[in-house]
Design a protein around this motif. Structure first.
Motif, PDB file in Angstrom:
ATOM      1  N   ASP A  37       0.782  -1.228  -0.133  1.00  0.00           N
ATOM      2  CA  ASP A  37       0.065   0.024   0.010  1.00  0.00           C
ATOM      3  C   ASP A  37       0.907   1.024   0.040  1.00  0.00           C
ATOM      4  O   ASP A  37       0.296   2.412   0.062  1.00  0.00           O
ATOM      5  N   GLN A  38       2.170   1.278   0.089  1.00  0.00           N
ATOM      6  CA  GLN A  38       2.984   2.257  -0.006  1.00  0.00           C
ATOM      7  C   GLN A  38       3.914   2.515  -1.442  1.00  0.00           C
ATOM      8  O   GLN A  38       4.072   3.554  -1.844  1.00  0.00           O
ATOM      9  N   ASP A  39       4.619   1.531  -1.716  1.00  0.00           N
ATOM     10  CA  ASP A  39       5.413   1.476  -3.311  1.00  0.00           C
ATOM     11  C   ASP A  39       5.105   0.578  -4.012  1.00  0.00           C
ATOM     12  O   ASP A  39       5.886   0.063  -4.657  1.00  0.00           O
ATOM     13  N   PHE A  40       3.817  -0.001  -3.996  1.00  0.00           N
ATOM     14  CA  PHE A  40       3.458  -0.879  -5.289  1.00  0.00           C
ATOM     15  C   PHE A  40       3.159  -0.225  -6.569  1.00  0.00           C
ATOM     16  O   PHE A  40       2.057   0.286  -6.845  1.00  0.00           O
ATOM     17  N   TYR A  41       4.163   0.165  -7.349  1.00  0.00           N
ATOM     18  CA  TYR A  41       4.117   0.967  -8.611  1.00  0.00           C
ATOM     19  C   TYR A  41       3.118   0.393  -9.522  1.00  0.00           C
ATOM     20  O   TYR A  41       3.419  -0.734  -9.910  1.00  0.00           O
ATOM     21  N   TRP A  42       2.088   1.294 -10.160  1.00  0.00           N
ATOM     22  CA  TRP A  42       1.330   0.875 -11.212  1.00  0.00           C
ATOM     23  C   TRP A  42       0.383  -0.497 -10.866  1.00  0.00           C
ATOM     24  O   TRP A  42       0.265  -1.307 -11.746  1.00  0.00           O
ATOM     25  N   ARG A  43       0.114  -0.428  -9.656  1.00  0.00           N
ATOM     26  CA  ARG A  43      -0.676  -1.785  -9.192  1.00  0.00           C
ATOM     27  C   ARG A  43      -1.944  -1.876  -9.954  1.00  0.00           C
ATOM     28  O   ARG A  43      -2.269  -2.949 -10.436  1.00  0.00           O
ATOM     29  N   THR A  44      -2.824  -0.810  -9.914  1.00  0.00           N
ATOM     30  CA  THR A  44      -3.964  -1.001 -10.813  1.00  0.00           C
ATOM     31  C   THR A  44      -3.883  -1.409 -12.168  1.00  0.00           C
ATOM     32  O   THR A  44      -4.558  -2.474 -12.744  1.00  0.00           O
ATOM     33  N   GLU A  45      -2.655  -0.673 -12.743  1.00  0.00           N
ATOM     34  CA  GLU A  45      -2.619  -1.312 -14.331  1.00  0.00           C
ATOM     35  C   GLU A  45      -2.156  -2.722 -14.525  1.00  0.00           C
ATOM     36  O   GLU A  45      -2.617  -3.352 -15.234  1.00  0.00           O
ATOM     37  N   TRP A  46      -1.437  -3.152 -13.215  1.00  0.00           N
ATOM     38  CA  TRP A  46      -0.876  -4.535 -13.540  1.00  0.00           C
ATOM     39  C   TRP A  46      -2.072  -5.430 -13.408  1.00  0.00           C
ATOM     40  O   TRP A  46      -2.117  -6.560 -14.104  1.00  0.00           O
ATOM     41  N   GLN A  47      -2.815  -4.885 -12.314  1.00  0.00           N
ATOM     42  CA  GLN A  47      -4.044  -5.926 -11.978  1.00  0.00           C
ATOM     43  C   GLN A  47      -5.060  -6.076 -13.176  1.00  0.00           C
ATOM     44  O   GLN A  47      -5.710  -7.138 -13.553  1.00  0.00           O
ATOM     45  N   GLU A  48      -5.154  -4.919 -13.976  1.00  0.00           N
ATOM     46  CA  GLU A  48      -6.144  -4.967 -14.994  1.00  0.00           C
ATOM     47  C   GLU A  48      -5.518  -5.845 -16.255  1.00  0.00           C
ATOM     48  O   GLU A  48      -6.600  -6.404 -16.966  1.00  0.00           O
ATOM     49  N   LEU A  49      -4.356  -5.565 -16.380  1.00  0.00           N
ATOM     50  CA  LEU A  49      -3.577  -6.608 -17.624  1.00  0.00           C
ATOM     51  C   LEU A  49      -3.780  -8.104 -17.046  1.00  0.00           C
ATOM     52  O   LEU A  49      -3.940  -8.991 -18.077  1.00  0.00           O
ATOM     53  N   GLU A  50      -3.670  -8.440 -15.919  1.00  0.00           N
ATOM     54  CA  GLU A  50      -3.613  -9.789 -15.474  1.00  0.00           C
ATOM     55  C   GLU A  50      -5.161 -10.091 -15.701  1.00  0.00           C
ATOM     56  O   GLU A  50      -5.577 -11.362 -16.158  1.00  0.00           O
ATOM     57  N   LYS A  51      -6.348  -9.400 -15.479  1.00  0.00           N
ATOM     58  CA  LYS A  51      -7.635  -9.724 -15.519  1.00  0.00           C
ATOM     59  C   LYS A  51      -7.754  -9.973 -17.275  1.00  0.00           C
ATOM     60  O   LYS A  51      -8.551 -10.921 -17.611  1.00  0.00           O
ATOM     61  N   LYS A  52      -6.999  -9.184 -17.973  1.00  0.00           N
ATOM     62  CA  LYS A  52      -7.135  -9.456 -19.472  1.00  0.00           C
ATOM     63  C   LYS A  52      -6.252 -10.545 -19.963  1.00  0.00           C
ATOM     64  O   LYS A  52      -6.563 -10.808 -21.083  1.00  0.00           O
ATOM     65  N   GLY A  53      -5.820 -11.046 -19.005  1.00  0.00           N
ATOM     66  CA  GLY A  53      -4.986 -12.393 -19.552  1.00  0.00           C
ATOM     67  C   GLY A  53      -3.542 -11.926 -20.406  1.00  0.00           C
ATOM     68  O   GLY A  53      -3.053 -12.779 -20.865  1.00  0.00           O
ATOM     69  N   CYS A  54      -3.200 -10.753 -20.067  1.00  0.00           N
ATOM     70  CA  CYS A  54      -2.094  -9.998 -20.926  1.00  0.00           C
ATOM     71  C   CYS A  54      -0.675 -10.068 -19.984  1.00  0.00           C
ATOM     72  O   CYS A  54       0.398  -9.950 -20.718  1.00  0.00           O
ATOM     73  N   LEU A  55      -1.008 -10.560 -18.803  1.00  0.00           N
ATOM     74  CA  LEU A  55       0.220 -10.240 -17.936  1.00  0.00           C
ATOM     75  C   LEU A  55       0.183 -11.567 -16.938  1.00  0.00           C
ATOM     76  O   LEU A  55      -1.121 -11.600 -16.275  1.00  0.00           O
ATOM     77  N   THR A  56       1.225 -11.986 -16.497  1.00  0.00           N
ATOM     78  CA  THR A  56       1.325 -12.983 -15.082  1.00  0.00           C
ATOM     79  C   THR A  56       2.425 -12.377 -14.016  1.00  0.00           C
ATOM     80  O   THR A  56       3.449 -11.895 -14.484  1.00  0.00           O
ATOM     81  N   LEU A  57       1.820 -11.769 -13.130  1.00  0.00           N
ATOM     82  CA  LEU A  57       2.351 -11.031 -11.874  1.00  0.00           C
ATOM     83  C   LEU A  57       2.676 -11.772 -10.624  1.00  0.00           C
ATOM     84  O   LEU A  57       1.930 -12.556 -10.251  1.00  0.00           O
ATOM     85  N   VAL A  58       4.029 -11.791 -10.421  1.00  0.00           N
ATOM     86  CA  VAL A  58       4.255 -12.476  -9.392  1.00  0.00           C
ATOM     87  C   VAL A  58       4.998 -11.301  -8.447  1.00  0.00           C
ATOM     88  O   VAL A  58       6.011 -10.850  -8.694  1.00  0.00           O
ATOM     89  N   THR A  59       4.332 -11.427  -7.045  1.00  0.00           N
ATOM     90  CA  THR A  59       4.906 -10.108  -6.188  1.00  0.00           C
ATOM     91  C   THR A  59       5.475 -10.465  -4.764  1.00  0.00           C
ATOM     92  O   THR A  59       5.270 -11.731  -4.470  1.00  0.00           O
ATOM     93  N   ALA A  60       6.276  -9.703  -4.330  1.00  0.00           N
ATOM     94  CA  ALA A  60       6.899  -9.979  -3.034  1.00  0.00           C
ATOM     95  C   ALA A  60       7.199  -8.482  -2.261  1.00  0.00           C
ATOM     96  O   ALA A  60       7.526  -7.739  -2.792  1.00  0.00           O
ATOM     97  N   PHE A  61       6.761  -8.760  -0.925  1.00  0.00           N
ATOM     98  CA  PHE A  61       6.546  -7.635  -0.188  1.00  0.00           C
ATOM     99  C   PHE A  61       7.569  -7.598   1.061  1.00  0.00           C
ATOM    100  O   PHE A  61       7.174  -8.203   2.043  1.00  0.00           O
ATOM    101  N   SER A  62       8.573  -7.086   0.965  1.00  0.00           N
ATOM    102  CA  SER A  62       9.440  -7.626   2.062  1.00  0.00           C
ATOM    103  C   SER A  62       9.239  -7.146   3.422  1.00  0.00           C
ATOM    104  O   SER A  62       9.697  -7.828   4.312  1.00  0.00           O
ATOM    105  N   ARG A  63       8.374  -6.325   3.824  1.00  0.00           N
ATOM    106  CA  ARG A  63       7.879  -5.831   5.164  1.00  0.00           C
ATOM    107  C   ARG A  63       6.873  -6.607   5.352  1.00  0.00           C
ATOM    108  O   ARG A  63       6.235  -6.227   6.616  1.00  0.00           O
TER     109      ARG A  63
END
Length: 551
Positions: A490-516
């Motif tokens: 919730d602080q430094d996830f750049y372009w979060r909404t854009e990535w999630q929209e592309l995931e829904k469309k099947g254009c992107l597979t996103l794997v995330t890691a949040f160190s804190r």
């Protein structure tokens, strides 16, 4: 008896190699040798067959790559058509600058030395391999090597006996003479700027495009420790084109406060106009500096007063100082024995040129304007990965900028010149223009459309991959795999909404890691309470494992 002629050619990416080349030129002139200092790509390389004595100063960048200003020379010198006797009349030496933490340490210098031998050149000495990792920096290797080099050169190329060596401590003549104008020239102020908002083909460092800034938005949360900006420029009618993976170079300016302080220290009138005149024929005019020019323009947009000074700065400053105690300290900083103390005073706390001049006020007030361009380097452009695709934004160029700020033992926080300057610009308060141009990047992507791509971009390193994904999605390519990591979603996830929209469309597979936000083995304080930095105070489980629920 003719004066021996020396040629010093440099390939420099950040200015260190150029500074060492200029140092060689000064030492040659003290020894009464004729000397030219040039960037490798500005030298007509075909003339090399007629040069008797050449010193090459070259840095290694990236993964064993030559600097940008020697790439044309690099391609030429490795032509297979060159004869093995091409340079048989040349005596040469190679001074390399690199970093031993990289696998290809000083690769360019080593390879150039071998190639010059293959072409018939005679090496005066083995190559010098300056190491940025050494506690005293590259000079730890360069100083003794230069001592041997000058002994060799002066033995082979003696100067006329009636030309005594100029003692160290006596300033050499400045490169330029400042001719201050008594009247304001009729030229308009807008014509003084070397950049242009008119179409250029293509924009370059000598003629950047003045791009209007249309957005400057903070994209990290209000509680996040770092200010990261998504900045957007309008490049309509600029003749700028770019591909995914390219970079934009931006020429920053010094702050108004620093510019005013510098002018006060040196007793300069910021509104004074001047013309530059070269002291010797053949000296190139400073690139990108208008004629005539104001002192304000010179200081704010040309002199890098916010940079950490190099040893050569202290050498010249000592020569110009009229104050006994200040001169003694400056001579100590510029000597080989004083490098450890110089490191502690200047490099470790990242003290700037302006701050050094504040520490030596009597010397600063006595600096002749003629020596400003000898003393202070030019502001260098900063490169940023382009974070947008022309297919998605045809008239826009976007970058993701982390504003650099950190604390040292000095009271004033250290700030990145370009990132702080960009963050201070607000297009909502009026028109803002930024000088920029585009350069090819080092990232290479497959040309075949169906090849899937795995991209790993933690933090702001994800910027060029956003351009790639936008471009591939526009072409209908779906094999896009992005691994992204940051501290908090919730602080430094750049372009979060854009990535999630592309995931829904099947254009992107996103794997995330949040160190804190990771659940990990936690240490107890002895009272059964979790002490992990990333968790709230949570009771420990029976086995000493944090029982906090997974995020």
């Amino acid at each position: 008896m003719p004066v021996p002629q020396l040629l010093v050619l440099f390939g420099s990416q950040t200015g260190t190699a150029q500074d060492e080349a200029e140092r060689l030129g000064r030492e040659a002139r003290r020894r009464r040798l004729g000397c030219r200092v040039q960037a490798l790509d500005s030298y007509a390389v075909a003339n090399l067959i007629r040069e008797p004595l050449v010193i090459f100063v070259c840095a290694t960048t990236g993964q064993g790559d030559p600097p940008d200003n020697m790439k044309n020379f690099w391609r030429f010198i490795f032509r297979k058509s060159l004869l093995s006797t091409s340079l048989c009349q040349m005596d040469f030496a190679v001074l390399g600058l690199g970093d031993s933490s990289y696998a290809k340490f000083n690769f360019v210098a080593k390879k150039l030395h071998r190639r010059l031998l293959q072409l018939g050149g005679s090496a005066l000495l083995p190559p010098c391999l300056g190491d940025d990792q050494h506690e005293l920096g590259p000079d730890a290797a360069i100083d003794p090597w230069l001592g041997d080099l000058w002994k060799k050169i002066m033995g082979l190329y003696p100067v006329p006996l009636d030309l005594p060596e100029i003692p160290f401590g006596v300033p050499l003549p400045s490169k330029f003479i400042f001719q201050f104008l008594q009247e304001v020239p009729s030229i308009g102020a807008e014509e003084l700027n070397v950049a242009s908002s008119a179409p250029q083909r293509p924009p370059s460092e000598l003629q950047p495009f003045l791009a209007p800034m249309v957005a400057n938005q903070r994209v990290t949360g209000p509680q996040h420790f770092q200010d990261v900006r998504l900045i957007e420029f309008d490049i309509t009618d600029s003749s700028i084109s770019y591909a995914a993976g390219d970079v934009v170079a931006i020429m920053p300016s010094n702050s108004e406060t620093h510019t005013q302080h510098f002018c006060q220290l040196l007793h300069l009138d910021p509104n004074q106009f001047f013309m530059l005149k070269a002291r010797e024929p053949g000296v190139p005019y400073p690139p990108g500096l208008p004629q005539p020019c104001t002192v304000w323009h010179l200081v704010s947009q040309y002199l890098d007063i916010a940079s950490v000074p190099r040893r050569s700065f202290f050498e010249l400053l000592a020569c110009l100082s009229p104050h006994g105690l200040e001169r003694e300290k400056l001579l100590e900083f510029s000597s080989a024995k004083g490098q450890e103390e110089l490191w502690e005073y200047c490099n470790r706390p990242r003290r700037t040129i302006l701050e050094v001049l504040c520490d030596f006020p009597h010397t600063a007030a006595a600096i002749p304007p003629d020596y400003l361009l000898d003393l202070i380097p030019r502001i260098r452009p900063r490169a940023f990965s382009i974070a947008s695709s022309l297919l998605a934004h045809p008239t826009r160029l976007q970058i993701l900028v982390a504003v650099v700020q950190y604390q040292t033992r000095l009271k004033e926080p250290r700030r990145g010149l370009c990132s702080s300057w960009l963050a201070s610009l607000n297009p909502e308060q009026g028109p803002v223009q930024v000088p920029l141009w585009v350069r090819p990047g080092s990232l290479v992507f497959p040309e075949t459309p169906n090849t899937p791509i795995i991209m790993v971009g933690p933090g702001t390193g994800v910027a060029p991959f956003r351009a790639v994904i936008q471009e591939r999605v526009a072409h209908g390519q779906t094999g896009n795999f992005l691994f992204f990591g940051c501290r908090l979603r919730d602080q430094d996830f750049y372009w979060r909404t854009e990535w999630q929209e592309l995931e829904k469309k099947g254009c992107l597979t996103l794997v995330t890691a949040f160190s804190r936000e990771q659940v990990s083995m936690c240490k107890s304080d002895g009272a059964g309470v979790c002490l992990a930095e990333t968790q709230p105070l949570t009771p420990l489980g029976e086995e000493g494992v944090c029982a906090a629920p997974a995020p």
